[in-house]
Motif scaffolding. Structure first.
Motif, mmCIF file in Angstrom:
data_model
loop_
_atom_site.group_PDB
_atom_site.id
_atom_site.type_symbol
_atom_site.label_atom_id
_atom_site.label_comp_id
_atom_site.label_asym_id
_atom_site.label_seq_id
_atom_site.Cartn_x
_atom_site.Cartn_y
_atom_site.Cartn_z
ATOM 1 N N GLY B 23 30.870 53.501 103.347
ATOM 2 C CA GLY B 23 32.308 53.220 103.424
ATOM 3 C C GLY B 23 32.905 52.976 102.049
ATOM 4 N N CYS B 24 32.250 52.114 101.266
ATOM 5 C CA CYS B 24 32.768 51.798 99.925
ATOM 6 C C CYS B 24 32.773 53.045 99.038
ATOM 7 C CB CYS B 24 31.916 50.714 99.262
ATOM 8 S SG CYS B 24 32.193 49.110 100.001
ATOM 9 N N PRO B 39 38.934 46.435 93.593
ATOM 10 C CA PRO B 39 38.212 45.767 94.702
ATOM 11 C C PRO B 39 36.841 46.385 94.961
ATOM 12 C CG PRO B 39 40.467 46.241 95.338
ATOM 13 C CD PRO B 39 40.265 46.908 94.027
ATOM 14 N N ALA B 40 36.749 47.719 94.804
ATOM 15 C CA ALA B 40 35.469 48.403 95.051
ATOM 16 C C ALA B 40 34.427 48.028 94.006
ATOM 17 C CB ALA B 40 35.674 49.916 95.043
ATOM 18 N N LEU B 41 34.896 47.636 92.833
ATOM 19 C CA LEU B 41 33.977 47.206 91.768
ATOM 20 C C LEU B 41 33.561 45.748 91.998
ATOM 21 C CD1 LEU B 41 32.823 48.394 89.112
ATOM 22 C CD2 LEU B 41 34.766 47.413 87.933
ATOM 23 N N CYS B 42 34.538 44.940 92.483
ATOM 24 C CA CYS B 42 34.256 43.509 92.670
ATOM 25 C C CYS B 42 33.365 43.247 93.883
ATOM 26 C CB CYS B 42 35.566 42.730 92.836
ATOM 27 S SG CYS B 42 36.571 42.788 91.363
ATOM 28 N N PHE B 43 33.573 44.021 94.971
ATOM 29 C CA PHE B 43 32.848 43.755 96.217
ATOM 30 C C PHE B 43 31.323 43.810 96.047
ATOM 31 C CE2 PHE B 43 31.427 45.369 100.512
ATOM 32 C CZ PHE B 43 31.426 44.132 101.111
ATOM 33 N N PRO B 44 30.766 44.914 95.526
ATOM 34 C CA PRO B 44 29.293 44.917 95.351
ATOM 35 C C PRO B 44 28.821 43.872 94.346
ATOM 36 C CG PRO B 44 30.248 46.926 94.439
ATOM 37 C CD PRO B 44 31.343 46.210 95.141
ATOM 38 N N ILE B 236 38.194 47.997 101.856
ATOM 39 C CA ILE B 236 38.656 49.396 101.882
ATOM 40 C C ILE B 236 40.156 49.454 102.170
ATOM 41 C CG2 ILE B 236 38.454 51.569 103.184
ATOM 42 C CD1 ILE B 236 35.426 50.833 103.491
ATOM 43 N N MET B 237 40.616 48.594 103.120
ATOM 44 C CA MET B 237 42.047 48.579 103.441
ATOM 45 C C MET B 237 42.870 48.108 102.247
ATOM 46 S SD MET B 237 41.715 47.365 107.362
ATOM 47 C CE MET B 237 43.295 46.653 107.594
ATOM 48 N N VAL B 238 42.374 47.093 101.535
ATOM 49 C CA VAL B 238 43.069 46.606 100.328
ATOM 50 C C VAL B 238 43.145 47.723 99.284
ATOM 51 C CG1 VAL B 238 42.876 44.987 98.375
ATOM 52 C CG2 VAL B 238 42.503 44.175 100.701
ATOM 53 N N MET B 239 42.049 48.476 99.158
ATOM 54 C CA MET B 239 42.037 49.586 98.195
ATOM 55 C C MET B 239 43.118 50.615 98.513
ATOM 56 S SD MET B 239 37.980 50.289 97.761
ATOM 57 C CE MET B 239 38.214 51.824 96.887
ATOM 58 N N PHE B 240 43.191 50.987 99.812
ATOM 59 C CA PHE B 240 44.211 51.980 100.197
ATOM 60 C C PHE B 240 45.615 51.418 99.983
ATOM 61 C CE2 PHE B 240 40.744 54.084 102.663
ATOM 62 C CZ PHE B 240 40.839 55.308 102.014
ATOM 63 N N TRP B 241 45.805 50.145 100.299
ATOM 64 C CA TRP B 241 47.125 49.517 100.139
ATOM 65 C C TRP B 241 47.519 49.511 98.651
ATOM 66 C CZ3 TRP B 241 48.471 44.702 97.830
ATOM 67 C CH2 TRP B 241 49.809 44.363 97.997
ATOM 68 N N LEU B 242 46.572 49.124 97.786
ATOM 69 C CA LEU B 242 46.850 49.101 96.343
ATOM 70 C C LEU B 242 47.148 50.510 95.828
ATOM 71 C CD1 LEU B 242 44.140 46.586 95.036
ATOM 72 C CD2 LEU B 242 46.623 46.283 94.947
#
Lengths: 204, 246
Positions: B23-24, B39-44, B236-242
């Protein structure tokens, strides 16, 4: 020979994943359950061969063996290379998951193409002819790999033309090395077990 | 392939780890704005810190990956037209050039980090079982597991061939002898692989193998797995929103 993550445009990533999945499904259908051990062992051999390093001045180059895999496996090269590249992405972070479709396509498409070229040319082939054809297949496979990689880079953004040209130039020695190594490796297989090569009709 | 002794995320179900990574990676690959990739960098990174992922093992990968990006930047930035953004010595960086490089570097690091944190320490057997339970075709799982099983065998085989080469005084240089020796070694490795494949196929036939993958392990989906999947979906939703809001 991997494209790194983050470079390829999303549309190209999606398209190459679709093409890779199509190749993978067709390759698995052509493989069948009885041939899975053969494909698995050759995939593992490909994984190991990529550790072979040949000194080139102050640097090293590593073998890719796409030509050899293509000659021996045909369409089954798609699943074999996909699995090997997936494991390289997971274990060593070479390439990656998102770019796996692109990397599989770059490696497998030339492999399948040279398989059919080799098969056409090798019917009633003498040892010398088989060796030359294998050398040509090995070199052409790497040329195909590099051209596809450059194409993906320029297709992602025209500004990547200079790195794409750099990729082409940097791989010139590998084209020669792969040609020679594939020719001699196939010659070894021809002498030891010619039945392993595709569509061989022995000529005494 | 040897199983990894220190699996940082062993408490999570392997299926949850595969889904989080996939997903990420998918969301990051689709992102076109640098801010959407953060966010994708921070999450992992956060997951890795919580589960004590051995980040040190990624140091060489980070150097190699970012070295490639620096090389790409040096050869690409002079050719990107647009309004000037900054000047670094003789090099003028344009706004589109900076955007292109920013997206590339952030995406590259985020994608590799996601894959490494969620999957790189997973036991090979767990990967096969999880893929099997995620309804990946049996033939593919069997192929993957066979490759994992035989990589070690062929690495040992290759080490034996290399030892024999060294015992005969082989010293690799860029010459015809080196190429010939490596070609024979590669040929021998492929020959032994093909011989072993025939033995394996025969052994499987003898044991009545009929094309099904027998997973003997039971996987247990816990609440924590659902929580982490939910968190990944939120990221993922935050990424799309940003991405849309820029």
């Amino acid at each position: 020979m991997h494209v790194s993550e983050g470079i390829i445009a999303p549309a190209l990533l999606g398209g190459s994943w679709l093409a890779t999945m199509a190749g993978l499904v067709y390759g698995m259908r052509r493989t069948g359950p009885a041939k899975i051990p053969r494909v698995a062992l050759l995939s593992a051999a490909f994984f190991v061969v990529t550790f072979v390093r040949i000194p080139l001045g102050p640097a090293h180059m590593h073998l890719v063996a796409t030509g050899l895999i293509g000659i021996l496996l045909g369409w089954s090269a798609f699943p074999a290379l996909f699995v090997a590249l997936l494991l390289q992405a997971i274990l060593f972070q070479y390439g990656g998951l998102a770019v796996l479709g692109v990397n599989t396509l770059i490696m497998a498409l030339p492999a399948v193409t040279v398989h059919y070229g080799f098969r056409l040319g090798v019917r009633r082939g003498t040892h010398a002819r088989v060796m030359w054809l294998a050398g040509l297949a090995g070199a052409l496979a790497v040329i195909g790999n590099v051209l596809l990689m450059a194409g993906f880079l320029v297709g992602s953004d025209p500004a990547f033309a200079a790195p794409a040209l750099g990729v082409l130039i940097a791989h010139l020695p590998l084209i020669v090395v792969e040609g020679v190594v594939t020719a001699l490796a196939v010659s070894f297989l021809y002498k030891a077990r010619p039945d392993l090569l595709p569509h061989m009709e022995m000529v005494s | 392939m040897k199983s990894v002794s220190h699996d940082a995320l062993v408490v999570l179900d392997p299926r949850a780890r595969i889904l989080c990574a996939a997903g990420c990676c998918m969301a990051t690959a689709l992102a076109t704005q640098p801010v959407a990739v953060i966010p994708a960098l921070c999450f992992p990174l956060i997951v890795g810190v919580i589960f004590r992922f051995p980040f040190r093992r990624l140091s060489w990968m980070a150097v190699r990956l970012n070295g490639i990006f620096i090389l790409m930047a040096l050869t690409t930035l002079p050719f990107v037209d647009g309004p000037a953004w900054r000047s670094v010595g003789p090099l003028t960086i344009t706004s589109p050039g900076a955007h292109l490089m920013g997206v590339m570097i952030l995406k590259g690091n985020a994608l590799v980090l996601s894959c490494a944190v969620f999957l790189s320490t997973m036991e090979s057997a767990s990967l096969g079982h999880a893929l099997s339970r995620l309804r990946v075709p049996t033939a593919f799982v069997q192929l993957l597991m066979s490759v994992i099983r035989y990589i070690d065998v062929l690495l040992e085989e290759h080490a034996r061939i290399r030892l024999a080469m060294r015992a005969r005084g082989f010293c690799p240089q860029f010459n015809v002898l080196t190429l010939r020796t490596h070609a024979v070694a590669v040929g021998a490795l492929f020959l032994r692989s093909l011989d072993r494949a025939e033995q394996v196929a025969d052994a499987m036939k003898c044991r009545g193998h009929h094309g099904t993958y027998a997973a003997t392990r039971t996987l247990h989906w816990r609440t924590a797995d659902s929580v982490w999947i939910g968190t990944a979906l939120s990221v993922i939703m935050v990424m799309f929103w940003l991405g849309w809001s820029v």
